[in-house]
Design a protein around this motif. Structure first.
Motif, PDB file in Angstrom:
ATOM      1  N   UNK A  84       0.712  -1.203  -0.098  1.00 12.76           N
ATOM      2  CA  UNK A  84       0.022  -0.047  -0.096  1.00 12.76           C
ATOM      3  C   UNK A  84       0.700   1.373   0.143  1.00 12.76           C
ATOM      4  N   UNK A  85       1.980   1.323   0.604  1.00  9.42           N
ATOM      5  CA  UNK A  85       2.921   2.355   0.352  1.00  9.42           C
ATOM      6  C   UNK A  85       3.544   2.906  -0.888  1.00  9.42           C
ATOM      7  N   UNK A 127      13.052 -20.953  -6.068  1.00 13.92           N
ATOM      8  CA  UNK A 127      14.369 -20.088  -5.857  1.00 13.92           C
ATOM      9  C   UNK A 127      14.288 -18.563  -6.257  1.00 13.92           C
ATOM     10  N   UNK A 128      13.393 -17.981  -7.314  1.00 16.05           N
ATOM     11  CA  UNK A 128      13.306 -16.857  -7.483  1.00 16.05           C
ATOM     12  C   UNK A 128      12.448 -16.261  -6.285  1.00 16.05           C
ATOM     13  N   UNK A 129      11.339 -16.997  -5.786  1.00 15.38           N
ATOM     14  CA  UNK A 129      10.763 -16.238  -4.569  1.00 15.38           C
ATOM     15  C   UNK A 129      11.699 -16.026  -3.446  1.00 15.38           C
ATOM     16  N   UNK A 130      12.443 -17.215  -3.018  1.00 16.04           N
ATOM     17  CA  UNK A 130      13.344 -17.054  -1.984  1.00 16.04           C
ATOM     18  C   UNK A 130      14.557 -16.002  -1.938  1.00 16.04           C
ATOM     19  N   UNK A 131      15.092 -15.750  -3.199  1.00 12.67           N
ATOM     20  CA  UNK A 131      15.889 -14.717  -3.311  1.00 12.67           C
ATOM     21  C   UNK A 131      15.102 -13.226  -3.126  1.00 12.67           C
ATOM     22  N   UNK A 132      13.969 -13.360  -3.487  1.00 11.15           N
ATOM     23  CA  UNK A 132      13.127 -11.981  -3.475  1.00 11.15           C
ATOM     24  C   UNK A 132      12.957 -11.775  -1.855  1.00 11.15           C
ATOM     25  N   UNK A 133      12.494 -12.892  -1.317  1.00 15.40           N
ATOM     26  CA  UNK A 133      12.427 -12.633   0.164  1.00 15.40           C
ATOM     27  C   UNK A 133      13.611 -12.195   1.022  1.00 15.40           C
ATOM     28  N   UNK A 134      14.551 -12.921   0.729  1.00 13.98           N
ATOM     29  CA  UNK A 134      15.986 -12.664   1.343  1.00 13.98           C
ATOM     30  C   UNK A 134      16.529 -11.288   1.025  1.00 13.98           C
ATOM     31  N   UNK A 135      16.180 -10.552  -0.225  1.00 13.10           N
ATOM     32  CA  UNK A 135      16.466  -9.417  -0.543  1.00 13.10           C
ATOM     33  C   UNK A 135      16.002  -8.214   0.551  1.00 13.10           C
ATOM     34  N   UNK A 136      14.645  -8.499   0.900  1.00 10.97           N
ATOM     35  CA  UNK A 136      14.339  -7.488   2.186  1.00 10.97           C
ATOM     36  C   UNK A 136      13.853  -6.230   1.681  1.00 10.97           C
ATOM     37  N   UNK A 137      13.911  -6.090   0.407  1.00 12.34           N
ATOM     38  CA  UNK A 137      13.463  -4.769  -0.285  1.00 12.34           C
ATOM     39  C   UNK A 137      11.931  -4.637  -0.786  1.00 12.34           C
ATOM     40  N   UNK A 138      11.452  -5.886  -0.990  1.00 15.51           N
ATOM     41  CA  UNK A 138      10.233  -5.995  -1.579  1.00 15.51           C
ATOM     42  C   UNK A 138       8.972  -5.792  -0.553  1.00 15.51           C
ATOM     43  N   UNK A 139       7.785  -5.355  -0.794  1.00 10.79           N
ATOM     44  CA  UNK A 139       6.707  -5.495   0.214  1.00 10.79           C
ATOM     45  C   UNK A 139       6.152  -6.666   0.287  1.00 10.79           C
ATOM     46  N   UNK A 140       6.098  -7.463  -0.825  1.00  9.23           N
ATOM     47  CA  UNK A 140       5.622  -8.815  -0.478  1.00  9.23           C
ATOM     48  C   UNK A 140       5.987  -9.702  -1.649  1.00  9.23           C
ATOM     49  N   UNK A 141       6.247 -10.935  -1.400  1.00  8.66           N
ATOM     50  CA  UNK A 141       6.458 -11.878  -2.786  1.00  8.66           C
ATOM     51  C   UNK A 141       5.213 -13.098  -2.722  1.00  8.66           C
TER      52      UNK A 141
END
Length: 264
Positions: A84-85, A127-141
Motif C-alpha cells: 500500500x505504501x 528459488x526466485x521467490x526465496x531470493x526475493x524474500x531474502x533481499x528484504x526490499x520488496x513489499x511482498x512476494x
C-alpha cells in the motif's frame, strides 16, 4: 505413582528464565500484522491478521477456472494491501504467464506495483521467490507452484523471517480430485478459496462477486470458514450486506463483474 514432578525434576529458575527468553525471541520473529479489516476474519486469526514475516498458502476449492480466478484475486488483494505504501513493489513468480492484468488492477494491484519473474519449473519459481524474500526490499512476494514439499516451505518461511517480507504461495494447477493441502507445509496459515453465488442486483446478468473463504490451518488457533464479498479496488474484503456485522467492515466491494478471469 504421583503425577507431580519430584524436586529434582522441577525446572530451576535458570531453566525457566531461559524458556522465557526463548519465547520472547520467538515472539520477536513475528512481524507486524496485516488485518483484513473484517471482524469475522480478524478475530479468529492468531494476532488478528496475517504475519508480515511469514509464509501463507492458498489453494482453490476445486479445479474449476472460476475458483482458480477467485484464489488468484484473493491473494492479489492481500499483496496489494501489503504494497500500500507509495513505491512498494510485489514480486510475482510463476512458470506460466496467464494473468489478466485488468482483473489484478481492479483489486488494487496495478502494473506499477508488480515485478514479474518467470521460471521454467517449480524449483526455479521457488528459488526466485526465496531470493526475493531474502533481499528484504520488496513489499511482498507471491509465487505460483504446482507442488512444494515441506523442505521448500521451511526455506520460504525462514527466508520470509530473515528478510522481513510476507510470502504468499499459491498452490495452483491442482489435480482435479486432489487438494494441494494434502502435502505438509511449514506455512503459518493455509487458505482454501472458492466462488459463491453473487448477490442479486436489479440489472439482469450482473452480480456482485462473492467468495467462500476457508482457513484450513493456522499455527495457533482453529480453522474457520465464511462468505465474503470480493476485493474492492484497494484489495479490501467485506461481509455480505445481509450480515449483522456489515457496518463494521470496509466499504462494499466494487466493480468485480468480469474481473475474475485469467487471460486465455
Amino acid at each position: 505413582m504421583s503425577a507431580l514432578a519430584s524436586p529434582d525434576q522441577r525446572p530451576c529458575a535458570d531453566q525457566l528464565a531461559a524458556l522465557r527468553a526463548q519465547l520472547t525471541q520467538a515472539e520477536r520473529l513475528r512481524g507486524p500484522v496485516l488485518a483484513f479489516g473484517v471482524t469475522s476474519l480478524d478475530e479468529p486469526l492468531a494476532g488478528h491478521g496475517l504475519d508480515s514475516c511469514g509464509l501463507h498458502e492458498f489453494a482453490a476449492a476445486s479445479a474449476a477456472l472460476s475458483d482458480d480466478a477467485a484464489t488468484t484475486l484473493f491473494a492479489a488483494g492481500i499483496a496489494a494491501r501489503f504494497a500500500g505504501a507509495p513505491g512498494s513493489t510485489v514480486l510475482w513468480a510463476l512458470s506460466k504467464f496467464d494473468l489478466y492484468a485488468p482483473g489484478l488492477e481492479q483489486v488494487g494491484l496495478g502494473p506499477d506495483k508488480v515485478l514479474y519473474a518467470q521460471g521454467r519449473k517449480d524449483s526455479e519459481v521457488l528459488a526466485l521467490a526465496e531470493d526475493g524474500l531474502r533481499d528484504g526490499a520488496l513489499a511482498c512476494v507471491l509465487a505460483e507452484v504446482k507442488a512444494a514439499d515441506q523442505t521448500a516451505t521451511r526455506r520460504l518461511q525462514l527466508a520470509a523471517t530473515d528478510g522481513g517480507t510476507p510470502m504468499l504461495l499459491y498452490r495452483r494447477h491442482r489435480a482435479r480430485d486432489r487438494c494441494p493441502f494434502d502435502q505438509p507445509s511449514s506455512a503459518m496459515t493455509r487458505w482454501r478459496i472458492g466462488c459463491a453465488p453473487s448477490a442479486r442486483l436489479p440489472y439482469p446478468g450482473v452480480g456482485r462477486a462473492r467468495w467462500s473463504v476457508e482457513l484450513v490451518r493456522q499455527r495457533i488457533g482453529h480453522p474457520f470458514s465464511l462468505e465474503v464479498e470480493a476485493c474492492d479496488d484497494q484489495g479490501r474484503l467485506a461481509l455480505p450486506a445481509s450480515s449483522r456485522d456489515r457496518a463494521d467492515t470496509p466499504e462494499r466491494a466494487r466493480g468485480q463483474a468480469g474481473a475474475v478471469h485469467r487471460a486465455a
